[in-house]
Design a protein around this motif. Structure first.
Motif, short mmCIF file in Angstrom:
data_model
loop_
_atom_site.label_atom_id
_atom_site.label_comp_id
_atom_site.label_asym_id
_atom_site.label_seq_id
_atom_site.Cartn_x
_atom_site.Cartn_y
_atom_site.Cartn_z
N GLY A 118 -4.68 -9.69 -23.33
CA GLY A 118 -3.39 -9.48 -22.70
C GLY A 118 -2.87 -10.72 -22.01
O GLY A 118 -1.68 -10.93 -21.89
N ARG A 119 -3.78 -11.55 -21.55
CA ARG A 119 -3.40 -12.79 -20.86
C ARG A 119 -4.41 -13.86 -21.24
O ARG A 119 -5.15 -13.72 -22.19
N SER A 120 -4.46 -14.95 -20.49
CA SER A 120 -5.40 -16.02 -20.83
C SER A 120 -6.74 -15.78 -20.17
O SER A 120 -6.82 -15.12 -19.13
N PRO A 121 -7.82 -16.32 -20.74
CA PRO A 121 -9.15 -16.16 -20.15
C PRO A 121 -9.53 -17.29 -19.21
O PRO A 121 -10.70 -17.55 -18.99
N SER A 122 -8.56 -18.02 -18.69
CA SER A 122 -8.82 -19.14 -17.80
C SER A 122 -8.57 -18.74 -16.35
O SER A 122 -7.89 -17.76 -16.07
N ALA A 160 -17.49 -28.19 -26.00
CA ALA A 160 -16.19 -27.69 -26.45
C ALA A 160 -15.07 -28.66 -26.07
O ALA A 160 -15.16 -29.38 -25.07
N ASP A 161 -14.03 -28.68 -26.86
CA ASP A 161 -12.83 -29.44 -26.52
C ASP A 161 -12.31 -28.88 -25.20
O ASP A 161 -11.99 -27.69 -25.10
N PRO A 162 -12.22 -29.70 -24.16
CA PRO A 162 -11.79 -29.19 -22.85
C PRO A 162 -10.44 -28.50 -22.86
O PRO A 162 -10.18 -27.63 -22.02
N LEU A 163 -9.58 -28.86 -23.81
CA LEU A 163 -8.24 -28.28 -23.86
C LEU A 163 -8.16 -27.06 -24.77
O LEU A 163 -7.09 -26.47 -24.92
N SER A 164 -9.28 -26.68 -25.39
CA SER A 164 -9.28 -25.49 -26.24
C SER A 164 -9.34 -24.24 -25.38
O SER A 164 -9.74 -24.27 -24.21
N VAL A 165 -8.96 -23.11 -25.98
CA VAL A 165 -8.97 -21.83 -25.26
C VAL A 165 -10.41 -21.33 -25.18
O VAL A 165 -11.07 -21.17 -26.20
N PRO A 166 -10.92 -21.07 -23.98
CA PRO A 166 -12.29 -20.57 -23.87
C PRO A 166 -12.42 -19.16 -24.43
O PRO A 166 -11.44 -18.43 -24.55
N THR A 167 -13.63 -18.78 -24.77
CA THR A 167 -13.93 -17.38 -25.05
C THR A 167 -14.50 -16.77 -23.77
O THR A 167 -14.67 -17.44 -22.76
N MET A 168 -14.77 -15.47 -23.83
CA MET A 168 -15.36 -14.79 -22.68
C MET A 168 -16.70 -14.20 -23.10
O MET A 168 -16.75 -13.31 -23.94
N PRO A 169 -17.81 -14.69 -22.55
CA PRO A 169 -19.12 -14.16 -22.95
C PRO A 169 -19.27 -12.70 -22.53
O PRO A 169 -19.00 -12.34 -21.38
N VAL A 170 -19.71 -11.85 -23.46
CA VAL A 170 -19.93 -10.46 -23.09
C VAL A 170 -21.06 -10.36 -22.07
O VAL A 170 -21.08 -9.43 -21.26
N THR A 208 -19.76 -19.86 -16.90
CA THR A 208 -18.51 -19.21 -17.29
C THR A 208 -17.36 -19.68 -16.41
O THR A 208 -16.25 -19.94 -16.89
N PHE A 209 -17.59 -19.78 -15.11
CA PHE A 209 -16.56 -20.29 -14.20
C PHE A 209 -16.18 -21.72 -14.57
O PHE A 209 -15.00 -22.09 -14.59
N HIS A 210 -17.19 -22.55 -14.84
CA HIS A 210 -16.94 -23.95 -15.18
C HIS A 210 -16.04 -24.05 -16.41
O HIS A 210 -15.05 -24.80 -16.42
N ARG A 211 -16.36 -23.27 -17.46
CA ARG A 211 -15.56 -23.33 -18.69
C ARG A 211 -14.17 -22.76 -18.46
O ARG A 211 -13.18 -23.27 -19.02
N ALA A 212 -14.06 -21.70 -17.67
CA ALA A 212 -12.75 -21.10 -17.39
C ALA A 212 -11.85 -22.05 -16.61
O ALA A 212 -10.63 -22.06 -16.79
N MET A 213 -12.44 -22.85 -15.72
CA MET A 213 -11.65 -23.86 -15.02
C MET A 213 -11.30 -25.02 -15.94
O MET A 213 -10.17 -25.52 -15.93
N GLU A 214 -12.26 -25.43 -16.76
CA GLU A 214 -12.02 -26.54 -17.69
C GLU A 214 -10.88 -26.20 -18.63
O GLU A 214 -10.04 -27.05 -18.94
N GLY A 215 -10.81 -24.98 -19.11
CA GLY A 215 -9.80 -24.59 -20.08
C GLY A 215 -8.47 -24.19 -19.50
O GLY A 215 -7.55 -23.82 -20.25
N SER A 216 -8.33 -24.24 -18.19
CA SER A 216 -7.07 -23.89 -17.55
C SER A 216 -6.07 -25.03 -17.70
O SER A 216 -6.43 -26.21 -17.80
N ARG A 217 -4.80 -24.69 -17.71
CA ARG A 217 -3.76 -25.72 -17.79
C ARG A 217 -3.89 -26.70 -16.63
O ARG A 217 -3.72 -27.91 -16.80
N HIS A 218 -4.17 -26.21 -15.46
CA HIS A 218 -4.43 -27.04 -14.29
C HIS A 218 -5.91 -26.90 -13.98
O HIS A 218 -6.41 -25.78 -13.83
N SER A 219 -6.64 -28.00 -13.87
CA SER A 219 -8.10 -27.91 -13.85
C SER A 219 -8.74 -28.93 -12.93
O SER A 219 -8.54 -30.14 -13.10
N ILE A 220 -9.55 -28.46 -11.98
CA ILE A 220 -10.32 -29.39 -11.15
C ILE A 220 -11.51 -29.94 -11.92
O ILE A 220 -12.07 -30.97 -11.53
#
Length: 543
Positions: free
Chosen positions: A123-127, A275-285, A492-504
C-alpha cells in the motif's frame, strides 16, 4: 474537503504474505499457488505505489501442530506479574507506529488460511520515511484529504466535557470525517493514510504528535524558503530527525547496543547485503511476523494515563475503546473526549534529557512491561475490531494475540529460532544458541511450558517458533533483544533507512539541528518541539 473513503475492515496485523520468489504463501490445499492478487482490493493510492515484496532471510520452516500452539499461547498470557522493565511505556507505541510506517498491505485473507506466491502490491513504501503520515503528499488528489493546506497536515479537535481543562481543544485528536452513523462511509474514522494508527489511543496520540511535529517544522522554516518548497523541505527535516531518533534513542533501548553499533558501523551481514542503496528494500517475513512483534510483550494492562485517569485507571481496553478502528469513536462521539488526551510526561522520561521540570506526579510514571515471553492477560481477548472480528474456526483463540502470532508463523512456514542461529553462524555472526532448558523456561520467570507433553517439549525445543525464541532471548538478556532478535531488527532498520528517499545511512555526516542539545534528538526532543516546549501544552490536563 473530500468525503471519507470507504475502507475495508482493519485487523491487528497482517493475515497474509506475498513473498519474493514464492508468491502468496500458504497451504496449497486451500489456496492455489497461482492465486492472483485481488486487484479490487487496491486503492487508488496503492495502485500508484511501488511494488513491494516480502522476502525470506532464512529457510522455510515446518508447521507445528495447532494444539501445541494453543498450549504455548495460553502459557504466555495466563498471569500478570507486574513485569515492569526499564523502558518508558511510550516506546511500546512508538514501536507500533514505526511498524505501521514500514509495511501495510491491501489484500484480505482469513487467519490460518494459506496463501500462495504472486506479487504483493504494498500500500505504501517499505522505507522509514513516514509515508504512513504523509501519504503521497498534499499535491496528490487522494492524499490531499490528509492536509490542511499545501504544507500543513490536518489535525482534529477534542470534544468538550466541561470547563477548563476539559474544554474542546484543537490539535489534540486526529482529524475525523463523517457523522457517527452506522453507515460505513460516514463513521468517524481518522483521516490518515494508515487506519491502524487509530487502532488504539496510544498509537493515535503518537501519530498526532508526529503530525504536530511536522507542522512546527513547517512553521519554523526560514522565510526565504519558496512557498512551493516548504513542504518538501519540512518533510526532509522531519524524516531525517525521525531516523536519527530511531537510531540513537529507540534501537539502543530495545536492542543490545553492541549489535546496533556493529550494524550501523560495519554494515549488514544477513539482509540484502550489497544491495543498491537506492533500490526499494524488501520486508523480511522474519522481521514482520516474528522479531518486530516483541512489542506485544511490552503492553501493560493499565496505565497512569493523565490527571483524569491516574493510578492505573487508564485500562488497556479503554485505550482500544477511544479509537476509531477498535473502539466506539468509529460510530459514536464526534471525536476524542478531552479527558483522554495523553500526558506525555507519564509515558516518556523527560528527566533523561535534563528536563526535571517535566516529571509527572510521584508514582505516576509508566514503565513498559519487560520484553519477555509473557503477555498481559487482556491480550488473550482482543476486541473484535482489532482483528476484523472473524473467528475462522478458531473460536475464542482467534482473539488471542499470542495464538494469532504463532499461527501466522505457521502460515508462512517461518524459519525457527534454531534455523536462524545456524544461518547467522554461516554468515560469520557469532550467536549463542538457547538451550532446551532455557527455551522451555525451566526455573525462569517467563512463560512456563510445563503443560506440554514430553514429545511436545522435545519438538518445541528443536523447532522453536521464531517469535517465541526472540522473546526468550530478550528475557534472558534483562529485557533487551539480543542474538537472533537484535540482528534481524537492527539490519531491517538499517536497510529501511538506507532505502528511504531521505537517509541518515546514505548521508552519515548529517546531524540533527532541532531539539534542546546540538547533535541530540530523542523522542522527548520531538515531543518538546511538537508541543511548544510548554508543560501546559504537553500535559494540558495538569497534574
Amino acid at each position: 474537503m473530500p468525503v471519507a473513503k470507504r475502507r475495508g475492515p482493519e485487523r491487528h496485523g497482517r493475515e497474509h504474505f506475498f513473498i519474493e520468489g514464492e508468491g502468496l504463501v500458504g497451504d496449497p490445499a486451500t489456496v492455489p499457488e497461482t492465486a492472483p492478487v485481488d486487484d479490487g482490493a487496491r486503492t487508488a493510492a496503492a495502485a500508484r505505489a511501488e511494488d513491494f515484496r516480502f522476502s525470506r532471510l532464512g529457510p522455510r520452516g515446518s508447521k507445528l501442530p495447532e494444539g501445541l500452539l494453543r498450549k504455548v499461547a495460553t502459557a504466555m498470557a495466563t498471569r500478570d506479574d507486574g513485569g515492569n522493565g526499564t523502558i518508558a511505556a511510550g516506546y511500546t507505541y512508538l514501536g507500533q507506529f514505526v511498524d505501521h510506517d514500514l509495511t501495510f498491505d491491501q489484500t484480505t485473507v482469513a487467519l490460518g488460511d494459506s496463501v500462495a506466491p504472486a506479487d504483493l502490491l504494498q500500500g505504501r513504501s517499505p522505507s522509514l520515511d513516514l509515508d504512513s503520515m504523509y501519504g503521497f503528499g498534499p499535491a496528490d488528489p487522494v492524499s490531499a484529504e490528509f492536509y490542511r493546506d499545501d504544507r500543513h497536515l490536518a489535525v482534529g479537535r477534542t470534544v468538550r466535557l466541561g470547563p477548563a481543562p476539559l474544554q474542546a481543544r484543537r490539535e489534540y485528536d486526529l482529524p475525523r470525517l463523517g457523522d457517527g452513523s452506522d453507515d460505513e462511509e460516514n463513521r468517524r474514522r481518522a483521516v490518515i493514510p494508515d487506519f491502524r494508527n487509530d487502532e488504539n489511543l496510544a498509537v493515535a496520540q503518537t501519530h498526532l504528535a508526529f503530525t504536530r511535529f511536522h507542522n512546527r517544522v513547517v512553521d519554523g522554516l526560514d522565510a526565504s524558503v519558496p512557498a512551493n518548497q516548504r513542504f518538501r523541505r519540512a518533510r526532509r527535516q522531519v524524516v531525517l530527525h525521525y531516523q536519527w531518533m530511531l537510531r540513537t534513542d529507540y534501537l539502543p533501548k530495545i536492542c543490545d547496543s553492541t549489535v546496533v553499533t556493529d550494524v550501523f558501523s560495519n554494515g549488514r551481514k544477513l539482509f540484502e547485503v550489497g544491495a543498491d542503496p537506492l533500490s526499494v528494500p524488501t520486508m523480511p517475513v522474519e522481521f514482520s511476523v516474528a522479531a518486530f512483534r516483541f512489542g506485544h510483550s511490552m503492553v501493560r494492562g493499565a496505565y497512569d494515563w493523565n490527571a483524569e485517569f491516574p493510578n492505573g485507571q487508564g485500562d488497556l481496553f479503554f485505550l482500544f475503546d477511544f479509537s476509531g478502528t477498535s473502539g466506539f469513536l468509529g460510530g459514536g462521539p464526534l471525536a476524542l473526549p478531552s479527558n483522554w488526551i495523553a500526558d506525555w510526561r507519564r509515558l516518556y522520561r523527560f528527566s533523561s534529557i535534563g528536563r526535571g521540570d517535566l516529571k509527572p506526579p510521584a508514582g505516576e510514571f509508566n514503565l513498559a512491561r519487560r520484553i519477555d515471553t509473557l503477555l498481559t492477560p487482556p491480550l488473550a481477548a482482543l476486541p473484535s475490531g482489532a482483528f476484523g472480528g472473524k473467528r475462522d474456526g478458531f473460536g475464542a483463540m482467534a482473539a488471542h494475540l499470542a495464538f494469532r502470532n504463532l499461527v501466522r508463523a505457521n502460515m508462512v512456514r517461518l524459519a525457527s529460532g534454531q534455523d536462524m542461529v545456524r544461518l547467522l553462524r554461516r554468515k560469520g555472526v557469532p550467536v549463542t544458541a538457547l538451550t532446551k532448558a532455557q527455551i522451555l523456561g525451566s526455573g525462569g520467570d517467563g512463560a512456563s511450558l510445563d503443560s506440554l507433553t514430553a514429545a511436545e517439549k522435545d519438538r518445541f525445543a528443536k523447532e522453536t517458533p521464531l517469535w517465541f525464541y526472540v522473546l526468550r532471548e530478550a528475557e534472558l538478556n534483562g529485557g533487551k533483544l539480543s542474538g537472533v532478535g537484535a540482528r534481524i531488527v537492527a539490519e531491517t532498520f538499517h536497510r529501511a533507512m538506507e532505502g528511504s528517499r531521505h537517509s541518515i545511512v546514505r548521508h552519515p555526516d548529517w546531524r540533527p539541528t532541532l531539539g534542546g542539545k546540538p547533535g541530540r534528538f530523542t523522542m522527548m526532543d520531538l515531543l518538546l518541539v511538537a508541543y511548544d516546549d510548554d508543560k501546559a501544552v504537553l500535559a494540558p490536563l495538569g497534574d
